[in-house]
Design a protein around this motif. Sequence first.
Motif, PDB file in Angstrom:
ATOM      1  N   GLU A  91       0.836  -1.214   0.000  1.00  0.00           N
ATOM      2  CA  GLU A  91       0.000   0.000   0.000  1.00  0.00           C
ATOM      3  C   GLU A  91       0.865   1.256   0.000  1.00  0.00           C
ATOM      4  OE1 GLU A  91      -2.885   0.207   3.099  1.00  0.00           O
ATOM      5  OE2 GLU A  91      -3.534  -1.875   2.822  1.00  0.00           O
ATOM      6  N   ILE A  92       1.917   1.235   0.807  1.00  0.00           N
ATOM      7  CA  ILE A  92       2.803   2.397   0.885  1.00  0.00           C
ATOM      8  C   ILE A  92       3.480   2.646  -0.450  1.00  0.00           C
ATOM      9  CG2 ILE A  92       4.902   3.316   1.959  1.00  0.00           C
ATOM     10  CD1 ILE A  92       4.094   1.741   4.502  1.00  0.00           C
ATOM     11  N   MET A  93       4.020   1.604  -1.036  1.00  0.00           N
ATOM     12  CA  MET A  93       4.747   1.761  -2.299  1.00  0.00           C
ATOM     13  C   MET A  93       3.821   2.098  -3.457  1.00  0.00           C
ATOM     14  SD  MET A  93       7.685   1.631  -1.228  1.00  0.00           S
ATOM     15  CE  MET A  93       8.360   1.992  -2.857  1.00  0.00           C
ATOM     16  N   ASP A  94       2.568   1.651  -3.395  1.00  0.00           N
ATOM     17  CA  ASP A  94       1.626   1.920  -4.486  1.00  0.00           C
ATOM     18  C   ASP A  94       0.962   3.282  -4.373  1.00  0.00           C
ATOM     19  OD1 ASP A  94       2.188  -0.508  -5.566  1.00  0.00           O
ATOM     20  OD2 ASP A  94       0.360  -1.516  -4.868  1.00  0.00           O
ATOM     21  N   TYR A  95       1.128   3.956  -3.227  1.00  0.00           N
ATOM     22  CA  TYR A  95       0.529   5.280  -3.077  1.00  0.00           C
ATOM     23  C   TYR A  95       1.128   6.194  -4.149  1.00  0.00           C
ATOM     24  CZ  TYR A  95      -1.443   9.395  -0.798  1.00  0.00           C
ATOM     25  OH  TYR A  95      -2.163  10.539  -0.529  1.00  0.00           O
ATOM     26  N   PRO A  96       0.300   6.859  -4.960  1.00  0.00           N
ATOM     27  CA  PRO A  96       0.813   7.521  -6.168  1.00  0.00           C
ATOM     28  C   PRO A  96       1.569   8.831  -5.943  1.00  0.00           C
ATOM     29  CG  PRO A  96      -1.559   7.856  -5.950  1.00  0.00           C
ATOM     30  CD  PRO A  96      -1.166   6.896  -4.871  1.00  0.00           C
ATOM     31  N   TYR A  97       1.540   9.375  -4.739  1.00  0.00           N
ATOM     32  CA  TYR A  97       2.184  10.661  -4.474  1.00  0.00           C
ATOM     33  C   TYR A  97       3.099  10.543  -3.248  1.00  0.00           C
ATOM     34  CZ  TYR A  97      -1.911  11.953  -7.235  1.00  0.00           C
ATOM     35  OH  TYR A  97      -2.876  12.014  -8.200  1.00  0.00           O
ATOM     36  N   LEU A  98       3.792  11.637  -2.955  1.00  0.00           N
ATOM     37  CA  LEU A  98       4.465  11.703  -1.659  1.00  0.00           C
ATOM     38  C   LEU A  98       3.430  11.454  -0.567  1.00  0.00           C
ATOM     39  CD1 LEU A  98       6.909  13.035  -3.149  1.00  0.00           C
ATOM     40  CD2 LEU A  98       7.034  14.645  -1.245  1.00  0.00           C
TER      41      LEU A  98
END
Length: 536
Positions: free
Chosen positions: A476-483
């Motif tokens: 989930e963290i890595m797939d989050y599209p923004y900072l």
Amino acid sequence: MKQSDLKNSIYNLIFSFVFALILIVINNYVINTSFIKSLSNVDFAMIWGLLFVGTIFRSIKKQFVYFSLLLFSFAIQLLHWSYFGTPIIAGEIYRFFTQFAEIVSGIGGKTWLLFLPNLLLSIGIIASFFFVLKKTKDKFLTIKYTPVIPIIIIVWLSIKSYKSVHTIGNVSNEIHLIRAFIETSANLLGKYIPAKITNSNLGGNIQPTPPKMNYEKSNIVLIVGESLTSKHMSLFGYEKPTTPLLDSLYNAGILTIKKSTTQAVCTDISLISFFNILDSIGQYNQVLNGNTLLFKLAKDQGYKTYFISSQSKKGMSSYTSQIKLQYVDVFKYSTNLDPACTNTEGCLDEKIQPELDKIDLSTNNNFIVLQLYGSHEQYNERYPESFHFFKEKDYKYPQGADYDNSIRYTDYNIAKIIQTLKNSNAKIKFFMMSDHGECQGEEDGAFGHLMFRKYVFYTPYIYSSFNIANDSLKKEIMDYPYLYNNFNIAVDIARAIGYNFRKKISNTYLVNGIDFYGMDGYQTITVNDTAVINTK
């Protein structure tokens, strides 16, 4: 008017004109604005008028007090500009008197080197001004009751500020520093202090606590960094090897990392917002209610809660009352970790490790917050001599080496904590964030925080888990599209505790200033997946 009075008034005009011109020149030199522009706008006329009014005081004592205050305000502004690159704002004056120990703890050592040129310049201005004034005062025209004029002016400006719909005072970098100080003082007296006394800006809707959800119970360990910007961590691409141990853990696939952004530019506002999972400003009713406070959420789920800090009790006092320590089972600070410390002194971060070793992780039932002193000013006091790795000669500004050395020491302490967690057989979810970043002269020669700068916005997010099967949070963290931002980190922790909070997937975040209600300004920042691309 008598001929002698006319002649004397000319001396008043000439004296005030010359020194107004000098103050304009110095102001423009220090803050790099246009001299011609300053002469043609209201600033020059205002400075000239203020000096002229002082010359016609009949009382020598009142004249001395008046000019001392006027020139002292200019000197203070020059010193503030030396470090922050901005004029003083109302909240900083308020914090100076209400959080004196915290403010002055960041002054000393090599910080004074940044102040020294403008400090000497200020002394020279004040000394030369009073020398010339003493030699020529007998030639001035004086008028009785003149001291009432500046009082009327400040009262009028304060009333104007009070009636204004805007909560934020004029802190433009383009105006003369004396004018900026006067307008800030009026904002402090007319808007800021009345709001604090009456609590007239308390508000915000109370958000309900989200429902509980099915989850696998585990220890939650959160490290809260201090003044740590991801821009100075080699883990996030910084060119100097400031985090070699974390780099190794990341390369070994143990850590998940993501650049994040702070919720505010100072510790107390940032941490109050973070621990209460606030996504905006002025949500004080939410803080008072406490139903989204991470410590309370953990207690309601049956966790034993810890808040262990290497910071001083006095330094933490501005926010510990707002995170409701009644929900913290074990609360320790510097004097508990190192008896040699006083209530105003932090201790070295390595003192936290023995406290962690005492906790029985096998219960999978602990919510542990470990707050570092990290990279809080003075940086050279935050690490032992053995971590003096970076040398001053390699930096444009000497204290930059101390800042990077403090991060190298932080790297050592975080890595040691992670290794302890990794070696246990317990189920653990590990989080690391920072309250805010720090500038080291990269942006217009500004230092520290308490200001809207990108290096202050950037903070690290480090996550890992141990002995937990199918941990979906990493993806989930890595797939989050923004900072990321720290609000979303708080959401991740709340979900790990077992509450159905939701992230806000957005490329815009709000960063508050140094006042909880945004009275000293706030900014909306726009981000992509790697950087802050716009601020307003």
